[in-house]
Design a protein around this motif. Structure first.
Motif, PDB file in Angstrom:
ATOM      1  N   ARG A 151       0.838  -1.195   0.000  1.00  0.00           N
ATOM      2  CA  ARG A 151       0.000   0.000   0.000  1.00  0.00           C
ATOM      3  C   ARG A 151       0.870   1.241   0.000  1.00  0.00           C
ATOM      4  NH1 ARG A 151      -5.024  -0.693  -0.279  1.00  0.00           N
ATOM      5  NH2 ARG A 151      -6.382  -1.697   1.255  1.00  0.00           N
ATOM      6  N   LEU A 152       0.489   2.246  -0.776  1.00  0.00           N
ATOM      7  CA  LEU A 152       1.178   3.527  -0.702  1.00  0.00           C
ATOM      8  C   LEU A 152       0.964   4.163   0.663  1.00  0.00           C
ATOM      9  CD1 LEU A 152       0.611   5.549  -4.007  1.00  0.00           C
ATOM     10  CD2 LEU A 152       2.717   4.519  -3.174  1.00  0.00           C
ATOM     11  N   VAL A 153       2.012   4.733   1.215  1.00  0.00           N
ATOM     12  CA  VAL A 153       1.858   5.666   2.324  1.00  0.00           C
ATOM     13  C   VAL A 153       1.274   6.946   1.732  1.00  0.00           C
ATOM     14  CG1 VAL A 153       3.061   6.956   4.121  1.00  0.00           C
ATOM     15  CG2 VAL A 153       3.810   4.634   3.533  1.00  0.00           C
ATOM     16  N   SER A 154       0.253   7.500   2.366  1.00  0.00           N
ATOM     17  CA  SER A 154      -0.445   8.622   1.741  1.00  0.00           C
ATOM     18  C   SER A 154      -0.767   9.703   2.753  1.00  0.00           C
ATOM     19  CB  SER A 154      -1.737   8.146   1.073  1.00  0.00           C
ATOM     20  OG  SER A 154      -2.658   7.692   2.044  1.00  0.00           O
ATOM     21  N   TYR A 155      -1.072  10.881   2.230  1.00  0.00           N
ATOM     22  CA  TYR A 155      -1.701  11.926   3.027  1.00  0.00           C
ATOM     23  C   TYR A 155      -3.183  11.575   3.181  1.00  0.00           C
ATOM     24  CZ  TYR A 155       2.493  14.779   2.485  1.00  0.00           C
ATOM     25  OH  TYR A 155       3.777  15.251   2.535  1.00  0.00           O
ATOM     26  N   ALA A 156      -3.845  12.259   4.127  1.00  0.00           N
ATOM     27  CA  ALA A 156      -5.251  11.947   4.376  1.00  0.00           C
ATOM     28  C   ALA A 156      -6.117  12.188   3.153  1.00  0.00           C
ATOM     29  CB  ALA A 156      -5.757  12.765   5.562  1.00  0.00           C
ATOM     30  N   ASP A 157      -5.693  13.078   2.246  1.00  0.00           N
ATOM     31  CA  ASP A 157      -6.486  13.334   1.034  1.00  0.00           C
ATOM     32  C   ASP A 157      -6.266  12.289  -0.050  1.00  0.00           C
ATOM     33  OD1 ASP A 157      -3.983  13.952   0.005  1.00  0.00           O
ATOM     34  OD2 ASP A 157      -4.455  16.035  -0.478  1.00  0.00           O
ATOM     35  N   GLY A 158      -5.453  11.285   0.232  1.00  0.00           N
ATOM     36  CA  GLY A 158      -5.217  10.200  -0.704  1.00  0.00           C
ATOM     37  C   GLY A 158      -3.992  10.365  -1.579  1.00  0.00           C
ATOM     38  N   SER A 159      -3.350  11.528  -1.559  1.00  0.00           N
ATOM     39  CA  SER A 159      -2.172  11.750  -2.399  1.00  0.00           C
ATOM     40  C   SER A 159      -0.957  11.043  -1.805  1.00  0.00           C
ATOM     41  CB  SER A 159      -1.884  13.246  -2.544  1.00  0.00           C
ATOM     42  OG  SER A 159      -1.665  13.838  -1.277  1.00  0.00           O
TER      43      SER A 159
ATOM     44  N   THR B 282      -1.518  -3.193   6.135  1.00  0.00           N
ATOM     45  CA  THR B 282      -1.555  -1.911   6.841  1.00  0.00           C
ATOM     46  C   THR B 282      -1.599  -0.736   5.877  1.00  0.00           C
ATOM     47  OG1 THR B 282      -0.343  -2.805   8.732  1.00  0.00           O
ATOM     48  CG2 THR B 282      -0.182  -0.438   8.393  1.00  0.00           C
ATOM     49  N   HIS B 283      -2.305   0.326   6.287  1.00  0.00           N
ATOM     50  CA  HIS B 283      -2.271   1.609   5.584  1.00  0.00           C
ATOM     51  C   HIS B 283      -1.755   2.671   6.555  1.00  0.00           C
ATOM     52  CE1 HIS B 283      -4.497   5.029   3.264  1.00  0.00           C
ATOM     53  NE2 HIS B 283      -3.221   4.939   2.933  1.00  0.00           N
ATOM     54  N   LEU B 284      -0.702   3.365   6.135  1.00  0.00           N
ATOM     55  CA  LEU B 284      -0.077   4.435   6.913  1.00  0.00           C
ATOM     56  C   LEU B 284      -0.454   5.771   6.298  1.00  0.00           C
ATOM     57  CD1 LEU B 284       1.915   5.303   9.151  1.00  0.00           C
ATOM     58  CD2 LEU B 284       3.774   4.873   7.530  1.00  0.00           C
ATOM     59  N   VAL B 285      -1.087   6.647   7.107  1.00  0.00           N
ATOM     60  CA  VAL B 285      -1.685   7.883   6.604  1.00  0.00           C
ATOM     61  C   VAL B 285      -1.132   9.074   7.380  1.00  0.00           C
ATOM     62  CG1 VAL B 285      -3.852   9.126   6.218  1.00  0.00           C
ATOM     63  CG2 VAL B 285      -3.807   6.626   6.050  1.00  0.00           C
ATOM     64  N   ARG B 286      -0.652  10.096   6.646  1.00  0.00           N
ATOM     65  CA  ARG B 286      -0.211  11.343   7.266  1.00  0.00           C
ATOM     66  C   ARG B 286      -1.392  12.302   7.326  1.00  0.00           C
ATOM     67  NH1 ARG B 286       3.410  12.648  10.981  1.00  0.00           N
ATOM     68  NH2 ARG B 286       4.084  14.823  10.833  1.00  0.00           N
ATOM     69  N   ASP B 287      -1.828  12.604   8.545  1.00  0.00           N
ATOM     70  CA  ASP B 287      -2.990  13.460   8.768  1.00  0.00           C
ATOM     71  C   ASP B 287      -2.563  14.647   9.619  1.00  0.00           C
ATOM     72  OD1 ASP B 287      -5.607  14.391   8.879  1.00  0.00           O
ATOM     73  OD2 ASP B 287      -6.086  13.196  10.654  1.00  0.00           O
ATOM     74  N   GLY B 288      -2.233  15.760   8.971  1.00  0.00           N
ATOM     75  CA  GLY B 288      -1.714  16.918   9.690  1.00  0.00           C
ATOM     76  C   GLY B 288      -0.366  16.627  10.294  1.00  0.00           C
ATOM     77  N   ASP B 289      -0.248  16.779  11.615  1.00  0.00           N
ATOM     78  CA  ASP B 289       1.036  16.528  12.271  1.00  0.00           C
ATOM     79  C   ASP B 289       1.075  15.164  12.956  1.00  0.00           C
ATOM     80  OD1 ASP B 289      -0.727  16.983  14.309  1.00  0.00           O
ATOM     81  OD2 ASP B 289       0.428  18.570  15.280  1.00  0.00           O
ATOM     82  N   ARG B 290       0.189  14.257  12.575  1.00  0.00           N
ATOM     83  CA  ARG B 290       0.162  12.927  13.165  1.00  0.00           C
ATOM     84  C   ARG B 290       0.094  11.870  12.076  1.00  0.00           C
ATOM     85  NH1 ARG B 290      -6.133  11.654  14.974  1.00  0.00           N
ATOM     86  NH2 ARG B 290      -7.062  12.310  12.972  1.00  0.00           N
TER      87      ARG B 290
END
Length: 439
Positions: free
Chosen positions: A159-167, A225-233
């Motif tokens: 799975r791609l590691v992504s930002y919360a917007d999916g990018s 697993t999906h790893l998501v960057r959501d703001g500063d967390r």
């Protein structure tokens, strides 16, 4: 409109020891290896409480020698314990509760013996306090010792590691992805890892992620697993595969689910143990388990893709939506499938699409392909891409807008096993990288 793809590269980054010297252990995933210089030779993980987990090689045969509170045990496999070629190295792996002996034969590691330590009244290998006391040891007959956290025999569940917007989450010209690092056996010998994929196709390990469960003590190698960057967390959604039993009779409906972790640490490097909570996911009808989470946040709220199983193993893609991850309602379910997983959300020019992987156990019309669904889980097309073995996930990497000439890519895996017949299913697979055709 998504392009068509062709295979550009395959990778198999096998490593028993991921990072030599990284003791004390934080999770029950360790390895010791050394060159063979004489017979007999022995490698071990030893504990101050008297536990000794050892593997041995002597004149072409490998065995396990285990001292636990239940006594001393010597174990040899009659079918698999003899090497088929001269062994140049001896290896020991502890993956979850499983101890294995491996020999390097013709430049490939082969599992020559394996035991679940729970069968011997062994220690609780998931207890972090107990793990902290383990140290490597070796006897005469071996060369320079390499020991540290276990690496992998194969990669799957990409799975791609992504930002919360999916990018995609990018580090320079690299994209990062999570994968299941396969161990020398079934799903309970694997764990989650984070990797980089460079623009020139090279891959490199970056970190390992382990998990604490909300309903029981210990450290687990949960994966998919999906790893998501959501703001500063970071948000980490994962599937509780780490104690999923190989025996059908031992499988409990409802035990396999999805957990969610949050962290402000840099999860893209090093090793981490993360506390989790259960992520409640709605299903269409009765379900014995859910897995393969993928999260994105839109202007309307969260979308979560995953898989639900009517029974083991009869499973299909599901999509839920809600204003928060604690308020999800069913959006759609492709209930006409019985072997489709890898549910993945992708934003294209005309909105969100849901990608998945139709395994070959589906009916003939929807077998061995990558379907594309709308957010009601109605099929609207298929990806034009080769379909590897097993049930490969359709992890699409859009071009980097800041990199002229960058192309669409698709990163997936196949069912190629490693480690010999004893290791069996669960050691897959090769990492398969595809590029936009004709670009």
């Amino acid at each position: 409109m998504l392009p068509s793809f062709e295979i550009a590269a395959r990778h198999r980054p096998v490593a028993l020891v991921a990072a030599p010297g990284a003791f004390p252990l934080r999770a029950p995933f360790a390895a010791v290896e050394a060159a063979l210089s004489a017979a007999p030779a022995e490698l071990a993980l030893a504990h101050p409480d008297g536990t000794r987990l050892a593997v041995r090689h002597d004149t072409g045969r490998a065995s396990l020698s285990i001292r636990v509170r239940g006594g001393d045990h010597t174990l040899r496999s009659r079918r698999h314990g003899r090497t088929s070629a001269p062994a140049s190295r001896l290896g020991l792996t502890l993956t979850g509760s499983h101890l294995a002996v491996l020999c390097l034969e013709r430049e490939a590691w082969v599992v020559r013996g394996r035991i679940d330590l729970r069968e011997l009244d062994g220690p609780d290998t998931r207890d972090p306090a107990w793990l902290a006391g383990l140290r490597p040891d070796a006897s005469a007959g071996t060369g320079e010792l390499r020991a540290g956290p276990f690496g992998q025999l194969g990669l799957r569940d990409v799975r791609l590691v992504s930002y919360a917007d999916g990018s995609p989450y990018r580090v320079g010209r690299e994209v990062l992805f999570t994968a299941t690092s396969a161990g020398p056996g079934f799903f309970d010998t694997a764990h989650t890892s984070v990797w980089s994929l460079a623009a020139d196709g090279r891959v490199a390990w970056r970190s390992d992620l382990f998990f604490e469960r909300p309903d029981r003590p210990g450290v687990y190698g949960d994966h998919a697993t999906h790893l998501v960057r959501d703001g500063d967390r970071w948000l980490v959604a994962t599937s509780t595969w780490s104690d999923f039993p190989a025996r059908k009779a031992d499988r409990v409906p409802g035990a396999l689910g999805v957990t969610l972790a949050e962290s402000s640490a840099d999860l893209t490097s090093g090793r981490h143990v993360l506390p989790t909570r259960r992520l409640a996911l709605p299903t269409h009808g009765a379900s014995v388990g859910v897995w393969d989470p993928h999260l994105v946040r839109t202007d309307e709220g969260w979308l979560v893709g995953y898989v639900s199983a009517r029974r083991f193993f009869d499973f299909h893609p599901v999509l839920a939506a809600g204003p928060s991850l604690d308020e999800l309602a069913l959006r759609g379910a492709a209930t006409d499938r019985r072997a489709t997983e890898g549910t993945t959300l992708l934003r294209v020019e005309d909105g969100w699409r849901v990608l998945a992987s139709d395994g070959r156990d589906n009916r003939r019309a929807v077998r061995g392909r990558f379907p594309v669904f709308d957010t009601a889980l109605a099929e609207v097309g298929t990806l034009a891409a080769p379909y590897p073995t097993n049930i490969p996930w359709p992890t699409v990497v859009p071009p980097d807008p800041d990199l002229p000439g960058d192309r669409w890519r698709l990163v997936t895996f196949d069912g190629t096993r490693y480690g010999g017949r004893l290791a069996g299913y669960g050691t897959h697979g090769d990492l398969v990288v595809m590029s936009q055709r004709g670009a």
